[in-house]
Scaffold this active site. Structure first.
Site, short mmCIF file in Angstrom:
data_model
loop_
_atom_site.label_atom_id
_atom_site.label_comp_id
_atom_site.label_asym_id
_atom_site.label_seq_id
_atom_site.Cartn_x
_atom_site.Cartn_y
_atom_site.Cartn_z
N ILE A 16 47.19 -25.86 -14.22
CA ILE A 16 47.82 -27.36 -13.82
C ILE A 16 49.08 -27.80 -15.01
O ILE A 16 48.55 -27.81 -16.05
CB ILE A 16 46.89 -28.19 -13.75
CG1 ILE A 16 45.78 -27.73 -12.75
CG2 ILE A 16 46.84 -29.65 -13.40
CD1 ILE A 16 44.17 -28.33 -12.88
N ASP A 89 54.64 -21.78 -5.03
CA ASP A 89 54.35 -22.46 -6.37
C ASP A 89 52.96 -22.13 -6.53
O ASP A 89 52.37 -22.70 -7.14
CB ASP A 89 54.80 -23.99 -6.48
CG ASP A 89 53.81 -24.68 -5.75
OD1 ASP A 89 53.19 -24.09 -4.60
OD2 ASP A 89 53.84 -26.03 -5.77
#
Length: 217
Positions: A16, A89
């Site tokens: 993240i 992604d």
């Protein structure tokens, strides 16, 4: 070009805040690729998960699993007359990393595993994976700078555990070559020379797991 070297599905991965979506978008624009992005905003459980991980981990994980399966199956197997390259992604395997981190209830994890195994049989595999790395302070700074309210509770220890799982996964990944890029000292969003270093490394299309540490100024 990647397609000349047999790469038609490129996956950008990382923890993240590392910049995988941004890089995927840039590649799609520069190399005329179809881009698939994770639908985190459409997950109705994600905000609740950040508030109470134990209570909402299973619902959050199952939504992501089904959504990623649908996205990749529809996009990767569908003929596209205008794009020879698909860039995403995330990888489908990413879901397993988060499940092992977040699902602490044995019964829920067993159910998740059964669903994941059934769905994974027909999943397309990337031809090349770019795994972006960054230190925990760098990740926390990037998460803070993008200002997503639901991510304000993310802590360094959570990212540290998650990154360890990512590292283990991609150091033992055999479905495709992995290009590991350390991004601590570069800013490929605002610095064109840094971006070119990254794009050039990807364009070389390594045939085995390769570690690249660009030195930015």
């Amino acid at each position: 070009m990647l397609t000349d070297k047999g790469v038609h599905f490129l996956a950008i991965e990382g923890v993240i805040g590392v910049g995988k979506t941004t890089l995927a978008r840039i590649i799609a624009e520069r190399w005329n690729a179809m881009c698939i992005e994770e639908n985190y905003e459409e997950n109705p459980f994600l905000e609740k998960f950040y508030e109470n991980r134990d209570a909402y981990a299973f619902q959050t994980q199952l939504f992501f699993l089904l959504d990623r399966h649908k996205q990749l199956q529809n996009s990767a197997l569908q003929s596209d007359l205008f794009h020879d390259l698909l860039v995403s992604d995330y990888t489908y395997d990413k879901d397993q990393i988060f499940a092992s981190q977040n699902l602490t209830n044995d019964s829920e994890y067993a159910m998740y595993e059964a669903v994941s195994k059934a769905l994974s049989r027909d999943m397309p595999k990337p031809d090349l994976v770019v795994y972006l790395q960054a230190s925990i302070p760098t990740l926390l700074a990037r998460i803070k700078s993008r200002g997503r309210v639901m991510e304000k509770s993310i802590e360094g220890n959570y990212l540290k555990d998650l990154q360890a799982r990512y590292d283990h996964h991609f150091w033992h990944y055999h479905d495709a070559p992995v290009l590991i890029i350390n991004t601590d000292n570069i800013d490929f969003v605002h610095n064109e020379s840094h971006l070119q270093m990254v794009l050039n490394a990807i364009a070389e299309c390594p045939q085995q797991t390769t570690y690249f540490v660009p030195e930015g100024k």
